[in-house]
Design a protein around this motif. Structure first.
Motif, PDB file in Angstrom:
ATOM      1  N   ALA A 191       0.828  -1.202   0.000  1.00 59.81           N
ATOM      2  CA  ALA A 191       0.000   0.000   0.000  1.00 59.81           C
ATOM      3  C   ALA A 191       0.864   1.255   0.000  1.00 59.81           C
ATOM      4  O   ALA A 191       0.572   2.225  -0.715  1.00 59.81           O
ATOM      5  N   TYR A 192       1.946   1.242   0.785  1.00 59.04           N
ATOM      6  CA  TYR A 192       2.846   2.397   0.805  1.00 59.04           C
ATOM      7  C   TYR A 192       3.578   2.547  -0.529  1.00 59.04           C
ATOM      8  O   TYR A 192       3.782   3.671  -1.016  1.00 59.04           O
ATOM      9  N   VAL A 193       3.986   1.437  -1.121  1.00 55.50           N
ATOM     10  CA  VAL A 193       4.662   1.499  -2.414  1.00 55.50           C
ATOM     11  C   VAL A 193       3.723   2.058  -3.474  1.00 55.50           C
ATOM     12  O   VAL A 193       4.105   2.932  -4.283  1.00 55.50           O
ATOM     13  N   SER A 194       2.467   1.595  -3.457  1.00 58.41           N
ATOM     14  CA  SER A 194       1.491   2.098  -4.436  1.00 58.41           C
ATOM     15  C   SER A 194       1.255   3.590  -4.250  1.00 58.41           C
ATOM     16  O   SER A 194       1.180   4.355  -5.232  1.00 58.41           O
ATOM     17  N   SER A 253       7.877   1.967   5.434  1.00 54.80           N
ATOM     18  CA  SER A 253       8.595   0.808   4.901  1.00 54.80           C
ATOM     19  C   SER A 253       7.809   0.219   3.722  1.00 54.80           C
ATOM     20  O   SER A 253       6.568   0.366   3.657  1.00 54.80           O
ATOM     21  N   PRO A 254       8.525  -0.419   2.763  1.00 63.97           N
ATOM     22  CA  PRO A 254       9.972  -0.691   2.714  1.00 63.97           C
ATOM     23  C   PRO A 254      10.744   0.525   2.203  1.00 63.97           C
ATOM     24  O   PRO A 254      10.477   0.998   1.091  1.00 63.97           O
ATOM     25  N   ALA A 282      13.803   4.269  -4.047  1.00 60.31           N
ATOM     26  CA  ALA A 282      14.005   4.041  -5.484  1.00 60.31           C
ATOM     27  C   ALA A 282      12.895   4.697  -6.295  1.00 60.31           C
ATOM     28  O   ALA A 282      13.146   5.314  -7.357  1.00 60.31           O
ATOM     29  N   VAL A 283      11.647   4.593  -5.829  1.00 60.47           N
ATOM     30  CA  VAL A 283      10.531   5.245  -6.519  1.00 60.47           C
ATOM     31  C   VAL A 283      10.728   6.758  -6.526  1.00 60.47           C
ATOM     32  O   VAL A 283      10.488   7.434  -7.553  1.00 60.47           O
ATOM     33  N   THR A 284      11.166   7.299  -5.388  1.00 62.40           N
ATOM     34  CA  THR A 284      11.423   8.739  -5.308  1.00 62.40           C
ATOM     35  C   THR A 284      12.511   9.149  -6.294  1.00 62.40           C
ATOM     36  O   THR A 284      12.404  10.182  -6.988  1.00 62.40           O
ATOM     37  N   LEU A 285      13.561   8.354  -6.375  1.00 68.12           N
ATOM     38  CA  LEU A 285      14.662   8.669  -7.301  1.00 68.12           C
ATOM     39  C   LEU A 285      14.173   8.677  -8.753  1.00 68.12           C
ATOM     40  O   LEU A 285      14.535   9.577  -9.531  1.00 68.12           O
ATOM     41  N   LEU A 286      13.339   7.704  -9.123  1.00 71.61           N
ATOM     42  CA  LEU A 286      12.797   7.680 -10.476  1.00 71.61           C
ATOM     43  C   LEU A 286      11.928   8.906 -10.732  1.00 71.61           C
ATOM     44  O   LEU A 286      11.964   9.497 -11.823  1.00 71.61           O
ATOM     45  N   GLY A 287      11.137   9.304  -9.708  1.00 68.75           N
ATOM     46  CA  GLY A 287      10.325  10.509  -9.861  1.00 68.75           C
ATOM     47  C   GLY A 287      11.172  11.748 -10.035  1.00 68.75           C
ATOM     48  O   GLY A 287      10.847  12.631 -10.841  1.00 68.75           O
ATOM     49  N   VAL A 288      12.286  11.840  -9.308  1.00 66.10           N
ATOM     50  CA  VAL A 288      13.188  12.988  -9.424  1.00 66.10           C
ATOM     51  C   VAL A 288      13.823  13.026 -10.812  1.00 66.10           C
ATOM     52  O   VAL A 288      13.935  14.096 -11.443  1.00 66.10           O
TER      53      VAL A 288
END
Length: 385
Positions: free
Chosen positions: A63-66, A101-102, A108-114
């Motif tokens: 849920a947090y990843v989504s 978490s995780p 990694a998701v944040t880095l891709l967004g940046v």
């Protein structure tokens, strides 16, 4: 300690609201078509994903990843709809990533967004490289802020756990100390008082046999027999006290009748015992308080009003059990010697069991009243016995 940081969630929600407002005031604004629609949908997706991410701390990891993926897409969408938009949403994305978490996946998701945000910056600014470096520095700073907030929270939780463990350890240490002291007192009573009373019983038995053999005054023989019976009762009481100190076989209301029988042997007055109602479960503290109150009250009658009539009444009522010890038809109560601590002890035991004690003059005598609650507030009966 945790309550002192409750302002963080409202602050985060306020920043999310600021992102939505800023997006609405931007170039394309909110509309039902074109870039305005993209801007509106992106802002709504960002807010709809950020709110549960911030408010709920125990959601499943997917849920947090989504939520983080949707927020990253929303940030890129708002930038695509308005190339001149602010970078607040991107900074919030970086600050949120370390909070749940995780963490490696969210980072990694944040880095891709940046990176996607940087790609859009390349074609929309005159000094694109400087702007990208400033943006990425801000992202790194807010990511560090989020990391520090997470670690501070973990430290607070750890401190809370350590304080709880310390309290539990102190309670265990106190209980061990009390247990050791009770064991020491039990040994002292057994080695000194019980042995002394055992010797006294033997001596009185010898005196009784001697009185019988020498044809002594019957009154002397009767007095010796009474003293022998009282010493045996005292020996039994000493052994009960030893068992009580060791946590074994605690006396309770079922033994009050034996206390009344012992009082009859030692007193010239009339003694009656009335047990009314249906007994209900009591806590160990309450059972012991009932027994000790009856024991102390009868002892005080023998000491301060010898020869008076005594009525002991045990009433099992609805929600409480009440003990009444009333002495009447005797001389006024005139304490002899130094005052004792019997009433103080009764009060302390009653307090520990959640009850009350009242004692004072009664028409024609003196009354002690002890009231204690049941262990589970079970109602008592009203039939006499």
């Amino acid at each position: 300690m945790i309550a002192s940081r409750q302002w963080l969630t409202p602050l985060g929600l306020a920043m999310v609201a600021l992102v939505v407002v800023t997006a609405g005031l931007g170039g394309p604004g909110f509309n039902t078509s074109g870039l305005g629609l993209l801007n509106l949908l992106s802002a709504l997706v960002f807010a709809g994903s950020a709110v549960p991410f911030l408010v709920h701390e125990k959601l499943p990891a997917p849920a947090y990843v989504s939520s983080m993926v949707l927020m990253a897409l929303a940030v890129v969408g708002m930038r695509a709809a308005d190339p001149a938009s602010e970078v607040i949403a991107l900074f919030l994305l970086a600050a949120f990533a370390p909070l749940r978490s995780p963490r490696p996946v969210l980072a990694a998701v944040t880095l891709l967004g940046v990176l996607a945000f940087n790609v859009l910056q390349l074609g929309t600014a005159h000094s694109a490289l400087a702007l990208i470096l400033a943006t990425d520095a801000g992202v790194a700073f807010f990511f560090l802020v989020g990391t520090l907030l997470r670690r501070e929270k973990e430290q607070r939780l750890r401190i809370t756990e350590l304080l709880h463990e310390l309290q539990v350890s102190r309670e265990a240490e106190r209980e061990a100390s009390l247990e050791a002291e009770r064991a020491r007192m039990a040994r002292e009573m057994h080695d000194v008082l019980a042995h002394t009373l055992s010797g006294l019983v033997l001596q009185l038995e010898g005196a009784r046999l001697l009185a019988q053999g020498s044809r002594a005054d019957p009154r002397v023989l009767e007095t010796i027999q009474q003293a022998q019976q009282l010493s045996r009762s005292g020996l039994a009481e000493a052994r009960d006290a030893v068992r009580t100190l060791r946590g074994q076989d605690l006396p309770g209301p079922d033994r009050i009748g034996s206390l009344v029988d012992q009082h009859r042997l030692a007193s010239a007055g009339q003694t009656s015992f009335i047990d009314r109602g249906i007994p209900a479960p009591l806590t160990p503290e309450a059972e012991l308080a009932l027994y000790r109150a009856a024991q102390e009250s009868l002892s005080n009658v023998r000491k301060h009003a010898p020869g008076s009539d005594v009525e002991v009444e045990l009433v099992w009522g609805p929600g409480t059990v009440d003990l009444y010890v009333t002495n009447t038809s005797g001389p006024p109560e005139t304490p002899t010697g130094a005052p004792g601590y019997g009433l103080t002890g009764m009060t302390e035991r009653a307090d520990l069991a959640g009850g009350t004690v009242t004692a004072g003059p009664f028409p024609g005598g003196f009354r002690v009243h002890l009231s204690l609650p049941y262990a589970d507030a079970a109602p008592g009966g009203a039939t006499g016995t």
